[in-house]
Design a protein around this motif. Structure first.
Motif, PDB file in Angstrom:
ATOM      1  N   ASP A 111      -6.464  -8.280  21.710  1.00  0.00           N
ATOM      2  CA  ASP A 111      -5.717  -8.503  20.474  1.00  0.00           C
ATOM      3  C   ASP A 111      -6.262  -7.633  19.348  1.00  0.00           C
ATOM      4  N   ASP A 112      -7.582  -7.464  19.317  1.00  0.00           N
ATOM      5  CA  ASP A 112      -8.227  -6.664  18.276  1.00  0.00           C
ATOM      6  C   ASP A 112      -9.397  -5.930  18.917  1.00  0.00           C
ATOM      7  N   ILE A 113      -9.239  -4.640  19.137  1.00  0.00           N
ATOM      8  CA  ILE A 113     -10.268  -3.880  19.825  1.00  0.00           C
ATOM      9  C   ILE A 113     -11.546  -3.796  19.000  1.00  0.00           C
ATOM     10  N   VAL A 114     -11.424  -3.851  17.678  1.00  0.00           N
ATOM     11  CA  VAL A 114     -12.625  -3.793  16.845  1.00  0.00           C
ATOM     12  C   VAL A 114     -13.476  -5.041  17.052  1.00  0.00           C
ATOM     13  N   VAL A 115     -12.840  -6.210  17.157  1.00  0.00           N
ATOM     14  CA  VAL A 115     -13.587  -7.439  17.423  1.00  0.00           C
ATOM     15  C   VAL A 115     -14.310  -7.338  18.761  1.00  0.00           C
ATOM     16  N   GLU A 116     -13.622  -6.818  19.777  1.00  0.00           N
ATOM     17  CA  GLU A 116     -14.258  -6.656  21.079  1.00  0.00           C
ATOM     18  C   GLU A 116     -15.433  -5.684  20.997  1.00  0.00           C
ATOM     19  N   LEU A 117     -15.246  -4.626  20.242  1.00  0.00           N
ATOM     20  CA  LEU A 117     -16.320  -3.650  20.089  1.00  0.00           C
ATOM     21  C   LEU A 117     -17.535  -4.278  19.411  1.00  0.00           C
ATOM     22  N   LYS A 118     -17.287  -5.120  18.428  1.00  0.00           N
ATOM     23  CA  LYS A 118     -18.406  -5.815  17.775  1.00  0.00           C
ATOM     24  C   LYS A 118     -19.124  -6.730  18.774  1.00  0.00           C
ATOM     25  N   LYS A 119     -18.358  -7.425  19.601  1.00  0.00           N
ATOM     26  CA  LYS A 119     -18.977  -8.282  20.616  1.00  0.00           C
ATOM     27  C   LYS A 119     -19.866  -7.463  21.548  1.00  0.00           C
ATOM     28  N   ILE A 134     -13.878   3.383  11.307  1.00  0.00           N
ATOM     29  CA  ILE A 134     -14.549   2.852  10.110  1.00  0.00           C
ATOM     30  C   ILE A 134     -14.944   1.396  10.318  1.00  0.00           C
ATOM     31  N   ASP A 135     -14.045   0.608  10.915  1.00  0.00           N
ATOM     32  CA  ASP A 135     -14.338  -0.808  11.146  1.00  0.00           C
ATOM     33  C   ASP A 135     -15.346  -1.017  12.270  1.00  0.00           C
ATOM     34  N   GLY A 136     -15.335  -0.124  13.263  1.00  0.00           N
ATOM     35  CA  GLY A 136     -16.127  -0.357  14.467  1.00  0.00           C
ATOM     36  C   GLY A 136     -17.540   0.174  14.425  1.00  0.00           C
ATOM     37  N   VAL A 137     -17.849   1.016  13.451  1.00  0.00           N
ATOM     38  CA  VAL A 137     -19.197   1.552  13.345  1.00  0.00           C
ATOM     39  C   VAL A 137     -20.056   0.589  12.520  1.00  0.00           C
ATOM     40  N   ARG A 138     -21.341   0.588  12.771  1.00  0.00           N
ATOM     41  CA  ARG A 138     -22.221  -0.321  12.021  1.00  0.00           C
ATOM     42  C   ARG A 138     -22.388   0.174  10.590  1.00  0.00           C
TER      43      ARG A 138
END
Length: 382
Positions: free
Chosen positions: A233-241, A286-290
């Motif tokens: 649903d949200d690849i950025v959330v998965e990337l954070k996980k 931008i969202d997925g990088v620390r």
């Protein structure tokens, strides 16, 4: 000669054109032996690049044999096998003197940002490209290089853009030992960026795309972990996980204004997936990088009419680095990696297309048919 010519969006054909001639004393005429279709060419093919004129020949990745040289050419002679970087540059201006060949100040009267590029519209200088039997190479003492005897010709072809650009993208990431590097896009440039990240010390490499055959290639060729963004649903959330909820140290955007879609999508950017003309991939980066991380942008962008999360980038303390690759600057190190066996660029080539069938080649590549990752074009004169 035979040459691919642009007739309008999604319309190209092979036509008879005059063999190019020496126009300036520093020119060379090169008989093309291999060319390639690049993902960036699809922006032209889809009609998304301004000032792409009917009759233009595309192709900024090509190698060949010197057919003729102008009176001022000193470094090349007739019969030399040469690889030609996609950048056209003078070698002497303020930018070239600092190795910023893609920003040359003297070769493109139509823009102040980018220098000249073969076969990439009049926005990039109006130079015809190498998807033809012959091509004019201006400033021939500056850009082209004789192909070393121990370098395979297809490997040399891929060094004229895709490999050099992917390697440059990893360089822009300032990767340090152990970094987690995420690459958005598993096309040729993304694959090379992922492979190059390991050479620069990455501890973990993750490639994100939506096409399973390209993700499989990322696992095989780049030895990367992969995520299919269509499955979340949200690849950025998965990337954070996947990164202890911190984000990646480096994200490389190898998608850009994804070579798909149309002008309406470019203006509205309403879809929430990678698509034509939207900054979705850039915003994912931008969202997925620390916080304090680095975003490297390789993907080609034209005008973007929807919002880039620049405020988020500022508040996260991100470093944003981007440019067209200064191709020839990468070659000495890439030669070393190829000779050492760390890189075999031609491993990503999936199709060899006769020039006469180039319209079908564009269709295959654009529509992602037949597992097409990289198509090499073989002029009919060879």
């Amino acid at each position: 000669m035979k040459a691919m010519t642009y007739r309008g969006p999604y319309r190209i054909r092979v036509e008879e054109k005059d063999i190019p001639r020496i126009e300036h004393p520093g020119d060379a005429i090169v008989r093309v032996t291999l060319a390639a279709i690049c993902g960036s060419d699809l922006h032209l093919y889809h009609g998304l690049m301004p000032d792409t004129r009917v009759g233009m020949t595309f192709g900024h990745e090509f190698i060949g044999v010197v057919q003729e040289v102008g009176p001022d050419v000193r470094n090349l002679k007739v019969g030399d096998r040469v690889m030609v970087p996609f950048n056209i540059y003078c070698g002497t201006c303020w930018f070239c003197a600092r190795g910023l060949y893609s920003n040359c100040h003297n070769v493109n009267p139509n823009a102040t940002a980018v220098g000249g590029i073969y076969g990439y519209s009049h926005t990039c200088g109006g130079y015809d490209g190498g998807q033809a039997e012959f091509v004019r190479v201006p400033l021939a003492d500056v850009g082209p290089q004789v192909i070393p005897d121990d370098i395979d010709e297809t490997d040399a072809l891929l060094m004229t853009d895709a490999l050099s650009t992917g390697y440059f993208g990893a360089q822009l990431g300032d990767i340090v030992a152990g970094d987690t590097v995420v690459v958005l896009g598993a096309g040729p440039v993304g694959l090379f960026a992922a492979k190059s990240a390991w050479l620069m010390g990455a501890g973990r490499v993750i490639v994100i795309d939506q096409l399973e055959y390209r993700l499989a290639k990322a696992r095989e060729f780049a030895h990367a972990e992969t995520l299919n963004f269509a499955e979340y649903d949200d690849i950025v959330v998965e990337l954070k996980k996947q990164t202890d909820y911190l984000g990646a140290d480096v994200v490389i955007d190898a998608v850009g204004a994804e070579a798909d879609g149309n002008l309406i999508q470019q203006v509205t950017a309403t879809k929430l997936k990678m698509q034509g003309g939207s900054p979705v991939a850039l915003n994912w980066a931008i969202d997925g990088v620390r916080k304090g991380g680095t975003v490297s942008v390789l993907g080609a962008y034209g005008p973007i009419f929807s919002a880039v999360k620049f405020g988020d980038a500022m508040n996260k303390g991100l470093t944003l680095r981007m440019n067209q690759a200064p191709v020839k600057r990468q070659w000495p190190r890439l030669f070393e990696h190829i000779r050492a066996g760390y890189l075999k660029p031609s491993d990503i080539v999936t199709h060899r297309i006769p020039l006469d069938d180039i319209a079908e080649g564009y269709h295959l590549f654009s529509a992602k048919l037949d597992g097409c990752i990289k198509a090499v074009v073989v002029p009919s004169a060879n």
